[in-house]
Scaffold this active site. Sequence first.
Site, mmCIF file in Angstrom:
data_model
loop_
_atom_site.group_PDB
_atom_site.id
_atom_site.type_symbol
_atom_site.label_atom_id
_atom_site.label_comp_id
_atom_site.label_asym_id
_atom_site.label_seq_id
_atom_site.Cartn_x
_atom_site.Cartn_y
_atom_site.Cartn_z
ATOM 1 N N SER A 113 -38.521 -84.564 33.074
ATOM 2 C CA SER A 113 -38.035 -83.459 33.904
ATOM 3 C C SER A 113 -36.636 -83.732 34.416
ATOM 4 O O SER A 113 -35.851 -82.808 34.646
ATOM 5 C CB SER A 113 -38.958 -83.249 35.113
ATOM 6 O OG SER A 113 -40.091 -82.516 34.773
ATOM 7 N N ASN A 172 -44.290 -86.376 29.852
ATOM 8 C CA ASN A 172 -44.411 -87.691 30.491
ATOM 9 C C ASN A 172 -45.723 -88.394 30.195
ATOM 10 O O ASN A 172 -46.079 -89.328 30.897
ATOM 11 C CB ASN A 172 -44.294 -87.537 32.017
ATOM 12 C CG ASN A 172 -42.946 -87.015 32.455
ATOM 13 O OD1 ASN A 172 -41.980 -87.069 31.704
ATOM 14 N ND2 ASN A 172 -42.871 -86.501 33.668
ATOM 15 N N ASP A 210 -38.631 -73.241 37.357
ATOM 16 C CA ASP A 210 -39.239 -74.418 37.979
ATOM 17 C C ASP A 210 -39.951 -73.996 39.266
ATOM 18 O O ASP A 210 -40.501 -72.891 39.334
ATOM 19 C CB ASP A 210 -38.152 -75.463 38.259
ATOM 20 C CG ASP A 210 -38.654 -76.885 38.124
ATOM 21 O OD1 ASP A 210 -39.393 -77.318 39.027
ATOM 22 O OD2 ASP A 210 -38.315 -77.545 37.133
ATOM 23 N N HIS A 228 -39.309 -80.144 43.142
ATOM 24 C CA HIS A 228 -39.021 -80.432 41.733
ATOM 25 C C HIS A 228 -37.853 -79.591 41.220
ATOM 26 O O HIS A 228 -36.912 -80.106 40.586
ATOM 27 C CB HIS A 228 -40.292 -80.162 40.920
ATOM 28 C CG HIS A 228 -40.263 -80.672 39.525
ATOM 29 N ND1 HIS A 228 -39.764 -79.944 38.480
ATOM 30 C CD2 HIS A 228 -40.700 -81.844 38.986
ATOM 31 C CE1 HIS A 228 -39.896 -80.630 37.358
ATOM 32 N NE2 HIS A 228 -40.466 -81.784 37.630
#
Length: 634
Positions: free
Chosen positions: A506, A424, A300, A336
């Site tokens: 996520s 998404n 990530d 994130h």
Amino acid sequence: MPKHTKGSAGEAQETTNPTPDGAGAKRTAPAATADAINGATAIARGRPVAERKKKYLVAPRAAVTGAFGTSSWVAPLGLSAVQQALHALPDIDVVDTIATRGGMAPAGFSPAAMGEPADGVVVARMTDQKAGELLQRGQGQLLVERDQHLELLDPMLRRPDLVSSLTPYSGPQAELLLAVVGKDGAPLPDVEVSLFGGALPSSAVTGPDGVAHLRLYGEDAHTISGLYVKPRTDYWSHYQRDPDLSLDEANVVMLRPLADWPALRGMPQQSAMGWGARAMRLDQVPQQFRGRGVKIAVIDSGAATTHGNLNQIHAGFDVVNKQVDRSTWNVDTLGHGSHCAGVIGAADPAWGIRGFAPEAEIHVCKLFPGGQVSQLIDALEYCIEQGIDVVNLSLGGGSPSEALERQIVRAKQAGVACIAAAGNSSSAVQYPASSPHVLAVAAIGKIGEFPPDSYHAETLSPDSDMQGFFTAKFSCFGPQVDVCAPGVAVVSSVPPNNFAAWDGTSMAAPHVTGLAALVLAHRPEFQSMSLPRSPERVERLFQVLRMSARPVTLSDPNRIGYGLPDALVALGLPVAQPGMAWQAAAAGFGIPAGMFAGLPGNGARLGMGPPGSGGAGQAGTMQYPFGSLRPSGW
């Protein structure tokens, strides 16, 4: 005569030319002449505009026997030979080589026996034309593909679908002031404020005084259809449809602290468990189930070890910055990765948020900002070398990649289980979640787990069930979806030492990653020698997670897969009040013949027989074939 300065074409410019006798004599020349001379000089010294070189992945394909066609420029074929050949070709710049370092060559691939790396890719810069020539020269025996940029499947507001040219050049404009304050009336800086509707959308960020200055085209605030206020940390977002806004004075929005929500009361001073973990019944799992002995990788944007919930993380690899400093994986400029890592393994038992596997060994592979497929391949190679058990992939790309798929398969062969966010974009499942060799996770929400005036309410779909579970509007869907997990209003850790409530697949994937770690650490069959690190071990893990799931929402399997995984069932623990016959039976996975008689389709849903059989293929026997078991054709 007044002195002139250089101006537009045709304007006179006064210059001085020395005469042969050295006396200066003045003359006047058109400025255009000087401009033409300067322009000609610039052209002579300039560089012709041509196609720029892009990064490509080049690798030998798995089943090869020798050289490339009739050219015979690589024989025998191996990764180092490909690298050498690329170095020798004009207009190709080799920038990196990602070689495998532990065997695991695909079937039929021979160079490993000759002392060369078994597999891998060469990253090289070249034009599209050169890449096409290289692919043609390879005669199907060479992989040549664009090194795609990856995207975090982030919880940010969706960007516009297109760029238009509707911004007025002139006409009435107005400034709207919006002040954002906390519960105590103190101004909140760095809050994103967006207006929708009107001639054009408008966005701004609050300054130190808590005020955002938004420009409106036109002088009528009544055309605004939506006001979105998104704090950076520690507060709930705010959304107001058809807001009543004034252009004559500042408009004020007061945000609620996260800790004001009943389920988060006292957080972070008192540890809290997110609604998603509770929905998966983590709160009923014995305290000693903490994931010790399992290795998890979070690929990530990094993880901020300055955070009180993440300071137990000590291992990582900055893939993007590896040529300069591999150790900067703990700098997370986006937040994130920290958010995902918190859901998986937030560790402090008395402060902040409780993660699923707080005693698991977490490794952080920093891929963002700027990550590409080649770097994800490199990160997965790190996972193979480090003996990682479960990888969380809350990211996606534009299209499937053969090079990346090969590495995902190789990781699976080494016993590395990849769990990926579905995406998404409210469309088809994105890659790599669409790969048959990963577990794809869609997102759901639950009514009552966020303020109704927050932006989380905009994710609601009309398919909520009696418990309030609904599929998130943004979540991708399709037959590739394996399970669903909480992905709306998920509260977790963000830098430097704060918390935020975010939406996204996520956020859903880490819930399943954390549960997978608990299953590997505490379910007895994974501790025995009967399930060594292998692709069968990965498939068995995926099957346990799928079979533990219970249907939620009123939606079809394309949106929820097998449903929401249940921690008690997945861990084989007693279920106090089984809601359905399948739940009690699945807890022990000792399912006798005929258990699902009278429940058409449920046996097939649990992977126990052909669709429509309603039961197991053989009495008391469960099949776990190598290959993904996905709900399809229902």
